[in-house]
Structures are given as structure tokens and as C-alpha cells.
Design an enzyme around this catalytic site. Structure first.
Site, PDB file in Angstrom:
ATOM      1  N   ASP A  78      -2.231 -17.999   5.087  1.00  0.00           N
ATOM      2  CA  ASP A  78      -3.103 -18.882   4.409  1.00  0.00           C
ATOM      3  C   ASP A  78      -3.821 -19.914   5.388  1.00  0.00           C
ATOM      4  O   ASP A  78      -5.207 -19.971   5.768  1.00  0.00           O
ATOM      5  CB  ASP A  78      -2.905 -19.687   3.147  1.00  0.00           C
ATOM      6  CG  ASP A  78      -1.135 -20.221   3.391  1.00  0.00           C
ATOM      7  OD1 ASP A  78      -0.608 -19.850   4.145  1.00  0.00           O
ATOM      8  OD2 ASP A  78      -1.003 -20.740   2.206  1.00  0.00           O
ATOM      9  N   LYS A  80       3.735 -14.664   5.591  1.00  0.00           N
ATOM     10  CA  LYS A  80       4.034 -15.606   4.382  1.00  0.00           C
ATOM     11  C   LYS A  80       5.603 -15.661   4.155  1.00  0.00           C
ATOM     12  O   LYS A  80       6.035 -15.542   3.131  1.00  0.00           O
ATOM     13  CB  LYS A  80       3.389 -15.312   3.254  1.00  0.00           C
ATOM     14  CG  LYS A  80       3.152 -15.972   2.044  1.00  0.00           C
ATOM     15  CD  LYS A  80       2.422 -17.480   2.307  1.00  0.00           C
ATOM     16  CE  LYS A  80       2.325 -18.274   1.523  1.00  0.00           C
ATOM     17  NZ  LYS A  80       1.627 -19.700   1.509  1.00  0.00           N
ATOM     18  N   ASP A  89     -11.415  -7.704   7.569  1.00  0.00           N
ATOM     19  CA  ASP A  89     -12.810  -7.869   6.934  1.00  0.00           C
ATOM     20  C   ASP A  89     -13.178  -9.315   7.425  1.00  0.00           C
ATOM     21  O   ASP A  89     -14.570  -9.459   7.533  1.00  0.00           O
ATOM     22  CB  ASP A  89     -12.808  -7.687   5.456  1.00  0.00           C
ATOM     23  CG  ASP A  89     -13.156  -6.350   5.133  1.00  0.00           C
ATOM     24  OD1 ASP A  89     -12.870  -5.241   5.809  1.00  0.00           O
ATOM     25  OD2 ASP A  89     -13.738  -5.993   4.148  1.00  0.00           O
ATOM     26  N   ASP A 130      -5.520  -5.822   5.835  1.00  0.00           N
ATOM     27  CA  ASP A 130      -6.644  -5.441   5.299  1.00  0.00           C
ATOM     28  C   ASP A 130      -7.664  -6.457   5.166  1.00  0.00           C
ATOM     29  O   ASP A 130      -8.903  -6.389   5.507  1.00  0.00           O
ATOM     30  CB  ASP A 130      -6.331  -4.598   4.122  1.00  0.00           C
ATOM     31  CG  ASP A 130      -7.653  -3.716   3.647  1.00  0.00           C
ATOM     32  OD1 ASP A 130      -8.227  -3.567   4.206  1.00  0.00           O
ATOM     33  OD2 ASP A 130      -7.168  -3.576   2.415  1.00  0.00           O
ATOM     34  N   TYR A 165       0.674  -1.132   0.022  1.00  0.00           N
ATOM     35  CA  TYR A 165      -0.171  -0.096   0.058  1.00  0.00           C
ATOM     36  C   TYR A 165       0.643   1.275   0.004  1.00  0.00           C
ATOM     37  O   TYR A 165       0.291   2.354   0.144  1.00  0.00           O
ATOM     38  CB  TYR A 165      -0.882  -0.074   1.224  1.00  0.00           C
ATOM     39  CG  TYR A 165      -1.931  -0.936   1.127  1.00  0.00           C
ATOM     40  CD1 TYR A 165      -2.086  -1.882   0.142  1.00  0.00           C
ATOM     41  CD2 TYR A 165      -3.022  -0.921   1.918  1.00  0.00           C
ATOM     42  CE1 TYR A 165      -3.117  -2.896   0.022  1.00  0.00           C
ATOM     43  CE2 TYR A 165      -4.317  -1.895   1.856  1.00  0.00           C
ATOM     44  CZ  TYR A 165      -4.184  -2.711   0.843  1.00  0.00           C
ATOM     45  OH  TYR A 165      -5.304  -3.649   0.663  1.00  0.00           O
TER      46      TYR A 165
END
Ligand code: ATP
Length: 326
Positions: free
Chosen positions: A197, A165, A225, A221, A119
Site C-alpha cells: 500500500d 504485505k 497497470d 498485476d 492466481y
């Protein structure tokens, strides 16, 4: 007097923020509320989605209460996070009695790094292709990891879990994971880590194993959610963006153009964000009182349509106010 800069923004931002202010303004707080503009409509009106005056007001604020913006999110909220160096995005997810969802025992906090990662905005077109650069700095890792550990200590949480990761993104996530375990040595807290994951799988299948989660910007992010969905959806998910000098409080959801203008948006996420603001400014008792009132009203089935009820945005806020003062 504390200056609270209020940025309703676009869409349902202009509905959930007034409902929240109705509650805040009914208490005798030494706050001066100053309205500022930003977002899609602001762009149409003034040719810029984030006017200099808004930025200047934010820099004079004790706290910022933000609603939502639409298409201009990258130029408004992402820019505010960077300009004000709001490096820590705190997103709690807690089950509320009476809200139908997969589990009734979720109580976790996602701490998302807010200024780095993909970002950062370093995206380029190369011929017909496109590339993005992922920025992860040692300083960025240290301050977000420290923030997560300090928050865990302050809130009497037991475990901090890092999501990354590092098996594939060996340099960037590798650095994040290394700093996490280096800094953990200074704290008497349980620590562990999962690949992002696998972490998502566990969040869906056994979310009770999580307490405080710390992760990088893009993963945070997405994961926040997901955790909002675990406890009943975006209408319920609050957040705080915290830096060394400034703090901005906003619902996790966006401007929801599909329901904007109908007066049916759930203001809970914004009300709970305002409670996070109250705690940040030293009004923890009032914050808890309002949080309890929100839980009571929802558990009695008095809700907006997203939770199956038929209350309007403002009616919900009025019910919360009534429940604050039985
Ligand atoms: P944006 O482009 O501004 O992010 P969006 O519609 O893509 O808007 P959100 O605003 O986050 O994304 O909303 C996603 C969906 O969740 C919406 O379609 C809306 O129905 C629902 N939603 C979000 N916030 C609320 C809320 N406060 N109350 C009720 N429903 C909500």
C-alpha cells in the site's frame, strides 16, 4: 530459423499484432512466423479457448508473440504462463517524450511472479461463501527474486525494491520478504522493501525512487497497470513472460472491446513487446533501433487517438518503419 508462434487472439489483438509484424517482417531476420489460435473467438469456433495444437506449437517455439484475449484470459494467458512455466513477468515503465502524464522521469521495471499466489486458481465455494488459497513457495520466491537481481545486474540498475504485505500476510509475504533479503546478500545492489500500500503511494507521489520492483503475482498485476498509467496508459506498456525454456511477449493491455474493429488501437505496447522479444533472441541492436523510432514518432506528435493524435494503428506502424530507416 527461429520459430516465432504468433497468437493475435481477440479484439485489438488482431490489429496490434499485424501492425507489429509489419515492422518485424521488413527486417531480414531468420524467423519463421507460425500463426496459432486462442481466445474467445477460438472458443466459439472450436469449443476450446486454448487448443492442444496451439499449446504444442508454443512448446516448439523460440518465442511467442501474443496479442490479447477477452473473457477467456484465465483459460488462455494464465494457463499458458503455468503450462510453459513462464514464472517471470517483466513489465518496464519508461516515460516517453511527448506523452502527457504526471511525470517525465519514470524509468522502472516491475518483475512480477507469474505462476503462484492467488492466481494459482485454488478457489472454492463453501455454502454461500467463497474461499481462495494463496500459494507462495520458497522455490517460487527464490527464482523470481534471483531473476530480478540478475536483471538489475544485466541492465545496470542500482536498486531492487520488494513490495509485499508481510505485516498482515505473515506466512506468505513473510516468506517472500525473508527470501528477498537472504538472496540480496549475494548481490552488490541496493535493496529495500515497502508494504504494497505504501509502495503504491510512493509510485504515484515519487516514482523516481524506484528502479527494479519485485513482487508476488496479484500485487504485480495491479502495480504494473498503475506503472503503465504513470507513463501514459496501457497502449504504451509492453511485457515479457520468461521461463527456463520458453518466452512469451505481450502488451499489458487486454482486448479492449470498446475500440476493437475501429483500427485505432495503439500498437506501441505490442511493438515494444516485440523489441523485448528481439533482445531475448539476441537482436538487441535492432530492438534499440525500433525503440528509438517509436520514441521519435511519438515525440513528433504522430500518435493514435489514445495519445491525442489521429493515426490509425497501421499508419503508426508505417511511421515507425520510416523512422527506422531515415
Ligand atoms: P479485457 O477484458 O480484454 O481485459 P478491457 O477493456 O477490460 O479488456 P483493456 O483491454 O486492458 O481492458 O483496456 C482497458 C481500456 O484501455 C480500454 O477501454 C481501452 O480504451 C484502453 N486501451 C487498452 N489498450 C489500448 C490500446 N492498445 N490502444 C488504445 N487504447 C487502449
Amino acid at each position: 530459423m527461429k520459430k516465432i508462434v504468433v497468437i493475435p487472439g481477440d479484439g485489438i489483438g488482431k490489429e496490434v499484432v499485424p501492425a507489429t509484424l509489419k515492422i518485424l517482417q521488413s527486417f531480414d531476420l531468420p524467423f519463421e512466423y507460425v500463426y496459432a489460435e486462442a481466445g474467445d473467438e477460438c472458443l466459439e469456433r472450436y469449443g476450446t479457448p486454448l487448443p492442444e495444437e496451439t499449446l504444442e506449437l508454443c512448446k516448439e517455439s523460440s518465442a511467442i508473440l501474443f496479442g490479447a484475449v477477452g473473457e477467456t484470459a484465465a483459460d488462455v494467458i494464465v494457463r499458458l504462463r503455468q503450462e510453459l512455466d513462464l514464472f517471470a513477468n517483466v513489465r518496464p515503465a519508461k516515460s516517453i517524450k511527448g506523452v502527457k502524464c504526471l511525470y517525465d522521469n519514470v524509468d522502472l521495471i516491475v518483475v512480477r511472479e507469474n505462476t503462484e499466489c492467488l492466481y494459482k486458481g485454488y478457489e472454492f465455494e463453501v455454502g454461500e461463501d467463497a474461499i481462495a488459497i494463496r500459494v507462495i513457495t520458497r522455490r517460487g520466491c527464490e527464482r523470481i527474486v534471483r531473476f530480478a537481481f540478475e536483471l538489475a545486474k544485466r541492465e545496470n540498475r542500482k536498486r531492487v525494491t520488494a513490495l509485499h504485505k508481510a505485516n498482515v500476510l505473515k506466512k506468505t509475504c513473510g516468506l517472500f520478504k525473508k527470501v528477498f533479503y537472504e538472496m540480496a546478500k549475494g548481490y552488490d545492489l541496493e535493496v529495500n522493501d515497502y508494504y504494497i500500500d505504501a509502495g503504491c503511494l510512493y509510485l504515484v507521489t515519487k516514482p523516481w525512487i524506484f528502479d527494479v520492483i519485485v513482487t508476488t503475482n496479484l500485487f504485480g498485476d495491479i502495480v504494473s497497470d498503475l506503472t503503465a498509467g504513470l507513463v501514459g496508459g496501457l497502449g504504451l506498456a509492453p511485457s515479457a513472460n520468461i521461463g527456463e525454456r520458453y518466452a512469451l511477449f505481450e502488451p499489458v493491455h487486454g482486448s479492449a472491446p470498446d475500440i476493437a474493429g475501429k483500427g485505432i488501437a495503439n500498437p506501441t505496447a505490442t511493438i515494444l513487446s516485440a523489441c523485448m522479444m528481439l533482445k531475448h533472441l539476441g537482436y538487441g541492436d535492432l530492438a534499440e533501433k525500433i525503440e528509438k523510432a517509436v520514441e521519435k514518432v511519438i515525440s513528433e506528435g504522430k500518435t493514435t487517438p489514445d495519445l491525442g493524435g489521429n493515426l490509425k494503428t497501421m499508419e503508426f506502424a508505417e511511421e515507425v518503419l520510416k523512422a527506422c530507416d531515415p
